[in-house]
Design an enzyme around this catalytic site. Structure first.
Site, mmCIF file in Angstrom:
data_model
loop_
_atom_site.group_PDB
_atom_site.id
_atom_site.type_symbol
_atom_site.label_atom_id
_atom_site.label_comp_id
_atom_site.label_asym_id
_atom_site.label_seq_id
_atom_site.Cartn_x
_atom_site.Cartn_y
_atom_site.Cartn_z
ATOM 1 C CE LYS A 198 -3.485 1.789 2.772
ATOM 2 N NZ LYS A 198 -4.489 1.741 4.038
ATOM 3 N NE ARG A 208 -6.509 9.156 3.723
ATOM 4 C CZ ARG A 208 -5.208 9.804 4.106
ATOM 5 N NH1 ARG A 208 -4.881 11.040 4.234
ATOM 6 N NH2 ARG A 208 -4.177 8.738 3.547
ATOM 7 C CD GLU A 236 6.004 -3.602 3.037
ATOM 8 O OE1 GLU A 236 5.686 -4.474 3.940
ATOM 9 O OE2 GLU A 236 6.318 -2.510 3.668
ATOM 10 C CE LYS A 251 -6.228 1.309 0.318
ATOM 11 N NZ LYS A 251 -6.373 1.697 0.606
#
Ligand code: PBG
Length: 328
Positions: A198, A208, A236, A251
């Site tokens: 991410k 948000r 990751e 993402k």
């Protein structure tokens, strides 16, 4: 007759629509789609989200409307985000049995038992400071204290009936902490869809507003990935798989197709999910509304994510695409 300099005529394969359909390599189907949903603590809410046209914050009483519509379209999976009534420094409402998501899951399961219910597992909507975990004395996310909270949240969401837990905070060790806690509670069947890769992206802007979880000060640069990095994504993903992730999210998706393709080539055995995030959706919707782009960009943007190597896509276009596909 003069000799043609053409070695081979590729256009022969593109002449008839039926031939083009036969030879298309990548298809999008309703089975590929995961719809994100925002659950509001006000039971009667159906608040439109300005920056995410066509999407709402849903109260529990309004869910039948939405769930019936989604099921009729053949959509098979939802990703749930909660907007709680109370926020505190730890985000404790996220692990309450009567939290907004915990209350909604049994309702959804009753309305549509076959819908796969995925629950976001993070703290930014639940903390009064808007960060993805507890803060240390310096104001940074305290990694290891946050792990304990994530484990509690994951157990609580699973007890409410979630099929899939999707930890989205990029907290080190989050997958192992959640797997261990779930297994200890005898919930081996709950799968973990980790947001393994991410980025610290500006494309989350409309989300948000939708989820009311902006950091009140600072940003998420100390845990989300730097936008310039791609080698780091390999590490990751490897770590999250080692910790027990069953599948993984990349993402945003549309501007990170190179990362999806690279991960898919390196780890073809790990199912990848592309998250076409709020800003990707809103940008396309705005341009379509202005008449600057045609609606083809919707399916084009999703096919691109699959072509890169994603098995499934989380997208705010899920309903539009499902109804476009069913009318064909
Ligand atoms: C929070 C979370 C975010 C998104 C999903 N989970 C926002 C963030 O990290 O700031 C973004 C989704 C979107 O933009 O559609 N952990």
């Amino acid at each position: 007759m003069t000799e043609s300099p053409i070695v081979y005529r590729m256009r022969r394969r593109r002449l008839q629509p039926s031939m083009r359909a036969l030879l298309r390599e990548t298809h999008i189907s309703v089975d590929d789609l995961i719809l994100p949903i925002f659950l509001h603590h006000d039971a009667s809410a159906q608040h439109p989200i300005d920056a995410l046209p066509g999407h709402f914050q849903w109260g529990i009483e309004q869910l039948p409307l939405l769930i019936q519509r989604i099921s009729a379209l053949g959509i098979k999976a939802l990703l749930l985000f909660g907007i709680p009534a109370n926020k505190d420094a730890q985000g404790s409402e996220s692990w309450h049995a009567n939290g907004v998501v915990q209350q909604a899951i049994p309702v959804i399961k009753q309305l549509a038992p076959h819908l796969l219910v995925m629950a976001d597992c993070c703290f930014c909507q639940y903390t009064d400071h808007g960060h993805c975990g507890e803060l240390d004395a310096q104001g940074n996310v305290d990694n290891d204290a946050t792990l304990q909270g994530l484990a509690k949240q994951a157990v609580s969401l699973s007890q409410a009936g979630a099929d899939v837990i999707a930890p989205s905070g990029m907290i080190d060790g989050m997958v192992a902490a959640i797997r261990t806690a779930l297994d200890q509670e005898d919930m081996q069947q709950v799968s973990i869809l980790s947001y393994a890769v991410k980025y610290q992206s500006a494309f989350y802007g409309p989300f948000r507003e939708a989820a009311q979880g902006s950091p009140s000060i600072g940003d998420r640069a100390s845990h989300q990935m730097d936008i310039g990095n791609s080698h780091e994504a390999l590490r990751e993903l490897a770590l999250d798989v080692e910790e027990g992730a069953d599948w993984a999210i990349i993402k945003p998706a549309g501007h990170y197709l190179d990362v999806i393709a690279r991960l898919h080539q390196r780890y073809p055995e790990i199912p990848l999910v592309g998250y076409q995030v709020s800003g990707e959706y809103s940008a396309l919707i705005a341009a379509i509304d202005k008449g600057w782009l045609s609606e083809q960009v919707i399916t084009e943007s999703l096919i691109a994510i699959k072509r890169a190597g994603a098995s499934a896509i989380i997208t705010y276009f899920a309903e539009q695409v499902a109804s476009m596909l069913s009318s064909h």
